[in-house]
Design a protein around this motif. Structure first.
Motif, PDB file in Angstrom:
ATOM      1  N   GLU A   1       6.559 -42.860 -33.929  1.00  0.00           N
ATOM      2  CA  GLU A   1       7.455 -43.553 -34.848  1.00  0.00           C
ATOM      3  C   GLU A   1       6.863 -44.894 -35.277  1.00  0.00           C
ATOM      4  O   GLU A   1       6.096 -45.505 -34.536  1.00  0.00           O
ATOM      5  N   VAL A   2       7.245 -45.328 -36.463  1.00  0.00           N
ATOM      6  CA  VAL A   2       6.856 -46.661 -36.928  1.00  0.00           C
ATOM      7  C   VAL A   2       7.752 -47.690 -36.231  1.00  0.00           C
ATOM      8  O   VAL A   2       8.974 -47.538 -36.194  1.00  0.00           O
ATOM      9  N   VAL A   3       7.145 -48.705 -35.665  1.00  0.00           N
ATOM     10  CA  VAL A   3       7.883 -49.830 -35.076  1.00  0.00           C
ATOM     11  C   VAL A   3       7.594 -51.061 -35.930  1.00  0.00           C
ATOM     12  O   VAL A   3       6.431 -51.357 -36.221  1.00  0.00           O
ATOM     13  N   PHE A   4       8.654 -51.769 -36.340  1.00  0.00           N
ATOM     14  CA  PHE A   4       8.457 -52.919 -37.223  1.00  0.00           C
ATOM     15  C   PHE A   4       9.301 -54.106 -36.765  1.00  0.00           C
ATOM     16  O   PHE A   4      10.268 -53.962 -36.009  1.00  0.00           O
ATOM     17  N   HIS A   5       8.895 -55.266 -37.221  1.00  0.00           N
ATOM     18  CA  HIS A   5       9.649 -56.511 -37.010  1.00  0.00           C
ATOM     19  C   HIS A   5       9.576 -57.319 -38.297  1.00  0.00           C
ATOM     20  O   HIS A   5       8.497 -57.486 -38.872  1.00  0.00           O
TER      21      HIS A   5
ATOM     22  N   LEU B   1      18.240 -63.983 -38.078  1.00  0.00           N
ATOM     23  CA  LEU B   1      16.914 -64.474 -37.715  1.00  0.00           C
ATOM     24  C   LEU B   1      15.822 -63.485 -38.114  1.00  0.00           C
ATOM     25  O   LEU B   1      14.708 -63.878 -38.439  1.00  0.00           O
ATOM     26  N   GLY B   2      16.154 -62.215 -38.070  1.00  0.00           N
ATOM     27  CA  GLY B   2      15.181 -61.171 -38.384  1.00  0.00           C
ATOM     28  C   GLY B   2      15.655 -59.821 -37.863  1.00  0.00           C
ATOM     29  O   GLY B   2      16.784 -59.689 -37.373  1.00  0.00           O
ATOM     30  N   THR B   3      14.823 -58.834 -37.967  1.00  0.00           N
ATOM     31  CA  THR B   3      15.184 -57.488 -37.519  1.00  0.00           C
ATOM     32  C   THR B   3      14.012 -56.855 -36.774  1.00  0.00           C
ATOM     33  O   THR B   3      12.857 -57.220 -36.976  1.00  0.00           O
ATOM     34  N   VAL B   4      14.352 -55.915 -35.910  1.00  0.00           N
ATOM     35  CA  VAL B   4      13.366 -55.025 -35.301  1.00  0.00           C
ATOM     36  C   VAL B   4      13.923 -53.611 -35.462  1.00  0.00           C
ATOM     37  O   VAL B   4      15.143 -53.412 -35.529  1.00  0.00           O
ATOM     38  N   GLY B   5      13.027 -52.644 -35.530  1.00  0.00           N
ATOM     39  CA  GLY B   5      13.525 -51.278 -35.711  1.00  0.00           C
ATOM     40  C   GLY B   5      12.424 -50.245 -35.688  1.00  0.00           C
ATOM     41  O   GLY B   5      11.255 -50.549 -35.453  1.00  0.00           O
ATOM     42  N   THR B   6      12.839 -49.015 -35.938  1.00  0.00           N
ATOM     43  CA  THR B   6      11.901 -47.882 -35.955  1.00  0.00           C
ATOM     44  C   THR B   6      12.157 -47.040 -37.204  1.00  0.00           C
ATOM     45  O   THR B   6      13.264 -47.047 -37.756  1.00  0.00           O
TER      46      THR B   6
ATOM     47  N   LEU C   1       3.790 -54.476 -37.445  1.00  0.00           N
ATOM     48  CA  LEU C   1       3.817 -53.041 -37.738  1.00  0.00           C
ATOM     49  C   LEU C   1       2.833 -52.357 -36.793  1.00  0.00           C
ATOM     50  O   LEU C   1       1.721 -52.852 -36.580  1.00  0.00           O
ATOM     51  N   ASN C   2       3.246 -51.230 -36.218  1.00  0.00           N
ATOM     52  CA  ASN C   2       2.290 -50.506 -35.374  1.00  0.00           C
ATOM     53  C   ASN C   2       1.434 -49.570 -36.227  1.00  0.00           C
ATOM     54  O   ASN C   2       1.645 -49.417 -37.440  1.00  0.00           O
ATOM     55  N   GLN C   3       0.483 -48.909 -35.584  1.00  0.00           N
ATOM     56  CA  GLN C   3      -0.519 -48.117 -36.305  1.00  0.00           C
ATOM     57  C   GLN C   3       0.076 -46.922 -37.027  1.00  0.00           C
ATOM     58  O   GLN C   3      -0.496 -46.428 -38.016  1.00  0.00           O
ATOM     59  N   SER C   4       1.255 -46.417 -36.571  1.00  0.00           N
ATOM     60  CA  SER C   4       1.878 -45.254 -37.211  1.00  0.00           C
ATOM     61  C   SER C   4       2.253 -45.527 -38.664  1.00  0.00           C
ATOM     62  O   SER C   4       2.431 -44.594 -39.448  1.00  0.00           O
TER      63      SER C   4
END
Length: 440
Positions: free
Chosen positions: A88-92, A180-185, A102-105
């Motif tokens: 899965e894509v992981v983002f912040h 403040l921001g977001t994190v997610g997949t 962003l991860n490599q996915s």
């Protein structure tokens, strides 16, 4: 060592005291003053001890700090490895929606590199048509101070390929409730979306077929009611006319009676389709039923130079069903096979029991076969390739098989014949159960 600093510091202090006393008393020849010497010695040793203690404490603290830094570094490397390894894509993102991580996915999902995507707004990678709706949903979540939100979004890869992603977002706020921001997949759900679309199309097709059958039933009831009564009167008056008619007229009336019988046949099949039949489901040996049907139609098959062969590996294969209805199905299938073989041949009836507790039947002919277009329409009400067919026989058969919970599959190639595969839920006989227990 734990006390290295204190030991070294005390030894240094003693060396300083000895050196001082040597210079003071032996070189400069000052008189000895024990009180002053004692105070001076204790003070020097006290200062040396606490300097050494401070050194030991700071050395221990630095060692612990280096160990913690190494652990943090190791944990960070492991975390990065995990984040880069998952599918899965992981983002912040920050409060403006700009990617901070962003991860490599991400590269596999979108075709864009992580380097060129960082510090760009996430909406940049979504089509303008979808951007407004997604922005509305995000703003609505922020306005309600939701901590989590989920959405399915279509997006276009760099190579132009359209995909679907499931986005799960965790929203982070400060003490004043400001974002403040977001994190997610992001998960690729393209295949799932396509499967759902296919399922919806299939359901629509089934609904249309069900509607056709419903209309066929209504038509059947209406036709039977409106046609059968006047047809009886017409048939009666024509019988009276035939008794007094000449030979030529009798010949014409014979044709009329033949067509009336054909109308009655159509009405009978329409009534079977329209009215629910009283059925009695019981445990039956399908081999006996198939034997009876094959013997019944064998004489008719011989007239067309056709041989009916049966391949039964066992003499007892039990299912639950209505024997009369199943006979109707098997007779219809064999008759269709006979009519499809004008130049003779062989009809093979195969029955067996598989490892999944299913009774498998196969009706195979060597007839003319069917085109794909004909195969796709097989079983539709009023569809027939026969010049004198009603197009309801196979429709009734399929309804009976569906009521029995049977699966049916048809294989046909033009010029190579047709094969019907039918599968019922099996009911084991007592002999089969004994054999299986012995084999275990």
């Amino acid at each position: 060592m734990k006390y290295t600093g204190r030991i070294v510091s005390l030894l240094t202090g003693l060396l300083l005291i000895i050196t001082w006393d040597f210079i003071y008393y032996f070189v400069l020849h000052y008189p000895v003053d024990l009180k002053v010497d004692m105070v001076f010695t204790i003070l020097i040793l006290f200062i040396s001890y606490y300097m050494g203690k401070s050194y030991d404490i700071s050395h221990t603290t630095l060692a612990a700090l280096r160990t913690s830094e190494e652990r943090v570094k190791l944990l960070n490397e492991e975390m990065q490895h995990v984040l880069q390894s998952i599918d899965e894509v992981v983002f912040h993102t920050n409060a403006k929606g700009e990617f901070q991580f962003l991860n490599q996915s991400w590269e596999e999902f979108t075709g864009y590199t992580v380097k060129e995507s960082l510090h760009k707004n996430a909406l940049h990678f979504i089509s303008l048509h979808e951007r407004h709706e997604i922005l509305r949903l995000v703003r609505q979540s922020i306005g309600l101070h939701r901590e989590k939100t989920r959405m399915d979004i279509p997006y276009q890869k760099r190579d132009g390929q359209f995909r679907w992603g499931e986005v799960n977002i965790k929203l982070n706020y400060n003490g004043n409730g400001e974002l403040l921001g977001t994190v997610g997949t992001i998960s690729d759900i393209t295949e799932r979306v396509h499967n759902e679309e296919e399922l919806m199309e299939m359901n629509e097709t089934l609904a249309i077929e069900s509607q056709k059958l419903s209309v066929a039933g209504q038509l059947a009831a209406g036709i039977a009611h409106e046609v059968r009564n006047p047809l009886t009167s017409i048939n009666g008056f024509l019988q009276l006319l035939r008794d007094e008619a000449d030979e030529k007229t009798k010949e014409y009336l014979g044709i009329v009676f033949s067509e009336i019988k054909r109308i009655e046949l159509v009405l009978s099949e329409l009534l079977i389709l329209a009215k629910p039949q009283s059925v009695t489901y019981k445990r039956i040996n399908i081999i006996e039923t198939l034997d009876h049907v094959s013997k019944l139609l064998n004489t008719n098959a011989i007239l067309y130079n056709i041989e009916i062969q049966t391949e039964f590996h066992e003499r007892e294969l039990y299912i639950r069903g209505d024997e009369n209805q199943l006979k109707q199905v098997f007779i219809n299938l064999i008759k269709n096979a006979i009519e499809a073989m004008p130049h003779g041949g062989t009809i093979t009836i195969h029955a067996d029991f598989n490892s999944h507790n299913k009774v498998q039947l196969m009706f195979k002919d060597e007839g003319v076969g069917m085109k794909k277009e004909t195969l796709d329409k097989l079983g539709e009400p009023f569809f027939t390739t026969k010049t004198k067919g009603t197009g309801l026989g196979l429709t009734i058969c399929l309804r009976i098989l569906r009521d029995h919970g049977a699966d049916i599959r048809v294989q046909s190639e033009q010029g190579e014949g047709t094969t019907f595969h039918i599968m019922f839920d099996g009911v084991q006989s007592s002999e089969r159960k004994k054999r299986e227990v012995l084999q275990r």
